[in-house]
Motif scaffolding. Sequence first.
Motif, PDB file in Angstrom:
ATOM      1  N   SER A 168      -2.950   1.862  12.588  1.00  0.00           N
ATOM      2  CA  SER A 168      -3.250   2.022  11.159  1.00  0.00           C
ATOM      3  C   SER A 168      -2.522   3.249  10.644  1.00  0.00           C
ATOM      4  O   SER A 168      -2.589   4.322  11.273  1.00  0.00           O
ATOM      5  N   THR A 169      -1.845   3.120   9.522  1.00  0.00           N
ATOM      6  CA  THR A 169      -1.141   4.287   8.962  1.00  0.00           C
ATOM      7  C   THR A 169      -2.151   5.346   8.513  1.00  0.00           C
ATOM      8  O   THR A 169      -1.844   6.534   8.518  1.00  0.00           O
ATOM      9  N   GLN A 188       1.164  -3.246  11.202  1.00  0.00           N
ATOM     10  CA  GLN A 188      -0.050  -2.557  11.662  1.00  0.00           C
ATOM     11  C   GLN A 188      -0.830  -3.549  12.545  1.00  0.00           C
ATOM     12  O   GLN A 188      -1.015  -4.711  12.170  1.00  0.00           O
ATOM     13  N   ARG A 214      -6.853  -1.236   8.346  1.00  0.00           N
ATOM     14  CA  ARG A 214      -8.252  -1.117   7.936  1.00  0.00           C
ATOM     15  C   ARG A 214      -8.439  -1.351   6.450  1.00  0.00           C
ATOM     16  O   ARG A 214      -7.646  -0.909   5.624  1.00  0.00           O
ATOM     17  N   GLY A 215      -9.550  -2.023   6.133  1.00  0.00           N
ATOM     18  CA  GLY A 215     -10.007  -2.115   4.757  1.00  0.00           C
ATOM     19  C   GLY A 215     -11.230  -1.228   4.605  1.00  0.00           C
ATOM     20  O   GLY A 215     -11.469  -0.339   5.435  1.00  0.00           O
ATOM     21  N   ARG A 216     -12.002  -1.440   3.563  1.00  0.00           N
ATOM     22  CA  ARG A 216     -13.232  -0.664   3.385  1.00  0.00           C
ATOM     23  C   ARG A 216     -14.349  -1.251   4.250  1.00  0.00           C
ATOM     24  O   ARG A 216     -14.276  -2.394   4.678  1.00  0.00           O
ATOM     25  N   ARG A 267     -13.902  -3.418   7.313  1.00  0.00           N
ATOM     26  CA  ARG A 267     -13.144  -4.671   7.264  1.00  0.00           C
ATOM     27  C   ARG A 267     -11.715  -4.437   7.748  1.00  0.00           C
ATOM     28  O   ARG A 267     -11.245  -3.311   7.794  1.00  0.00           O
ATOM     29  N   SER A 321      -4.885  -7.369   7.154  1.00  0.00           N
ATOM     30  CA  SER A 321      -3.799  -8.047   7.863  1.00  0.00           C
ATOM     31  C   SER A 321      -2.465  -7.459   7.454  1.00  0.00           C
ATOM     32  O   SER A 321      -2.156  -7.406   6.262  1.00  0.00           O
ATOM     33  N   ASN A 367     -10.630  -1.083  -5.887  1.00  0.00           N
ATOM     34  CA  ASN A 367      -9.451  -0.688  -5.102  1.00  0.00           C
ATOM     35  C   ASN A 367      -8.425  -1.807  -4.887  1.00  0.00           C
ATOM     36  O   ASN A 367      -7.689  -1.767  -3.917  1.00  0.00           O
ATOM     37  N   LYS A 411      -5.109 -11.504  -4.777  1.00  0.00           N
ATOM     38  CA  LYS A 411      -4.997 -10.126  -4.284  1.00  0.00           C
ATOM     39  C   LYS A 411      -3.600  -9.842  -3.729  1.00  0.00           C
ATOM     40  O   LYS A 411      -3.149 -10.483  -2.788  1.00  0.00           O
ATOM     41  N   GLY A 413      -4.286  -3.675  -1.676  1.00  0.00           N
ATOM     42  CA  GLY A 413      -5.577  -3.003  -1.518  1.00  0.00           C
ATOM     43  C   GLY A 413      -5.332  -1.525  -1.253  1.00  0.00           C
ATOM     44  O   GLY A 413      -4.316  -1.160  -0.651  1.00  0.00           O
ATOM     45  N   ASN A 426       1.418  -6.649  -0.259  1.00  0.00           N
ATOM     46  CA  ASN A 426       2.118  -7.818   0.302  1.00  0.00           C
ATOM     47  C   ASN A 426       3.436  -7.984  -0.452  1.00  0.00           C
ATOM     48  O   ASN A 426       3.479  -8.625  -1.489  1.00  0.00           O
TER      49      ASN A 426
HETATM   50  C1  BT5 Z   1      -8.820  -3.007   0.944  1.00  0.00           C
HETATM   51  O1  BT5 Z   1     -10.020  -3.113   1.581  1.00  0.00           O
HETATM   52  O2  BT5 Z   1      -8.386  -3.775   0.127  1.00  0.00           O
HETATM   53  C2  BT5 Z   1      -8.016  -1.778   1.379  1.00  0.00           C
HETATM   54  C3  BT5 Z   1      -6.829  -2.165   2.202  1.00  0.00           C
HETATM   55  C4  BT5 Z   1      -5.977  -0.978   2.536  1.00  0.00           C
HETATM   56  C5  BT5 Z   1      -4.863  -1.342   3.476  1.00  0.00           C
HETATM   57  C6  BT5 Z   1      -3.914  -0.206   3.702  1.00  0.00           C
HETATM   58  S1  BT5 Z   1      -2.484  -0.704   4.580  1.00  0.00           S
HETATM   59  C7  BT5 Z   1      -2.012   0.935   4.819  1.00  0.00           C
HETATM   60  C8  BT5 Z   1      -3.270   1.726   5.093  1.00  0.00           C
HETATM   61  N1  BT5 Z   1      -3.588   1.748   6.502  1.00  0.00           N
HETATM   62  C9  BT5 Z   1      -4.722   1.071   6.783  1.00  0.00           C
HETATM   63  O3  BT5 Z   1      -5.211   0.921   7.919  1.00  0.00           O
HETATM   64  N2  BT5 Z   1      -5.246   0.615   5.626  1.00  0.00           N
HETATM   65  C10 BT5 Z   1      -4.467   0.993   4.474  1.00  0.00           C
HETATM   66  P1  BT5 Z   1     -11.146  -4.153   1.178  1.00  0.00           P
HETATM   67  O4  BT5 Z   1     -11.433  -4.052  -0.290  1.00  0.00           O
HETATM   68  O5  BT5 Z   1     -12.255  -3.890   2.136  1.00  0.00           O
HETATM   69  O6  BT5 Z   1     -10.493  -5.553   1.417  1.00  0.00           O
HETATM   70  C11 BT5 Z   1     -10.367  -6.080   2.707  1.00  0.00           C
HETATM   71  C12 BT5 Z   1     -10.320  -7.592   2.555  1.00  0.00           C
HETATM   72  O7  BT5 Z   1      -9.080  -7.999   1.950  1.00  0.00           O
HETATM   73  C13 BT5 Z   1     -10.386  -8.331   3.886  1.00  0.00           C
HETATM   74  O8  BT5 Z   1     -11.710  -8.504   4.310  1.00  0.00           O
HETATM   75  C14 BT5 Z   1      -9.685  -9.646   3.539  1.00  0.00           C
HETATM   76  O9  BT5 Z   1     -10.596 -10.534   2.893  1.00  0.00           O
HETATM   77  C15 BT5 Z   1      -8.652  -9.246   2.484  1.00  0.00           C
HETATM   78  N3  BT5 Z   1      -7.324  -9.029   3.110  1.00  0.00           N
HETATM   79  C16 BT5 Z   1      -7.010  -8.614   4.353  1.00  0.00           C
HETATM   80  N4  BT5 Z   1      -5.700  -8.511   4.516  1.00  0.00           N
HETATM   81  C17 BT5 Z   1      -5.134  -8.871   3.333  1.00  0.00           C
HETATM   82  C18 BT5 Z   1      -3.798  -8.953   2.858  1.00  0.00           C
HETATM   83  N5  BT5 Z   1      -2.738  -8.630   3.594  1.00  0.00           N
HETATM   84  N6  BT5 Z   1      -3.615  -9.371   1.582  1.00  0.00           N
HETATM   85  C19 BT5 Z   1      -4.654  -9.695   0.767  1.00  0.00           C
HETATM   86  N7  BT5 Z   1      -5.942  -9.630   1.163  1.00  0.00           N
HETATM   87  C20 BT5 Z   1      -6.185  -9.213   2.434  1.00  0.00           C
END
Ligand code: BT5
Length: 252
Positions: free
Chosen positions: A18-19, A42, A46-48, A51, A54, A110, A118, A121, A139
């Motif tokens: 993860s960055t 990656q 990580r998401g929030r 989560r 991808s 976010n 989407k 994020g 993306n």
């Molecule tokens: C986010 O979380 O939307 C924040 C994502 C942040 C990613 C960046 S990448 C660089 C940096 N390093 C990291 O490790 N993270 C940050 P959230 O609102 O919790 O949304 C997560 C949800 O988005 C997942 O549960 C999926 O449903 C959906 N998702 C996952 N990968 C996706 C993608 N590539 N494109 C669109 N939706 C995605």
Amino acid sequence: MTPRRLGRPLIRLETVDSTNRAAAELAGQGAAEGTVVVAEVQTGGRGRLGRSWSSPRGGLWLTTILRPPATAGETVATLALVGGVAVAEAVGRLTSWLDQPPEVRVKWPNDVHLNGRKLAGILGQVCPPDAVLLGIGLNLNVSPEELPFDVRSLATSLGREAGRFMDPSASLEVLFAELSHWYGRWLDEGFAPIRRRCLDLSATIGRPVRVSGPDLELEGEAVDIMDDGALLVRTGGRDTVVRSGDVSVRTQ
Ligand code: BT5
């Protein structure tokens, strides 16, 4: 206004878990504000709320180290919206040449959506004692088929909506220019100008929404974004301030 240039130094990695994790390590070693970690792939994005995100090849996966004057909860909430506005403005610039530019929206708290799906994020995290990590996942040329099945139908990419391959380096430069601009305004003028732009670009304000958060579930109309970055939702005559959670627009 003091110009601040984010995106230098730029640390390029081929593969990382993860960055945000890699940037936390650098921030702990004293990396300067504006330092960015960007990865091709990656393996544990990580998401929030635990989560996952991808991150196959073809996206922009990056984290910027910020050192704002304070790192309270509202700092992170408003900086995530700085990230959202900057991404949306960058996407607007990168698609302005199209006959029919796609509709770009900031979706509290976010996300950035393109034509209702989407695209990006943002993950804002405090990194004690004094840094904030602003992770952005966009993306760029990822085809939705490369994303997990459950994400595919909700996601899109800039290349897909623009109908052509998007140059990663040029796209990053535009993104850093917008991020530098909006972060500079946040430092100099506070959240107000970002809040106004967020309201203009919002996918939710004035719409019927469902909110599901760690400690609340409600339906109502999203009516405003507050000075601290919270969302105001009106149900009947009653207003609720929502500080975290997921918001979906209800189709009536
Ligand atoms: C986010 O979380 O939307 C924040 C994502 C942040 C990613 C960046 S990448 C660089 C940096 N390093 C990291 O490790 N993270 C940050 P959230 O609102 O919790 O949304 C997560 C949800 O988005 C997942 O549960 C999926 O449903 C959906 N998702 C996952 N990968 C996706 C993608 N590539 N494109 C669109 N939706 C995605």
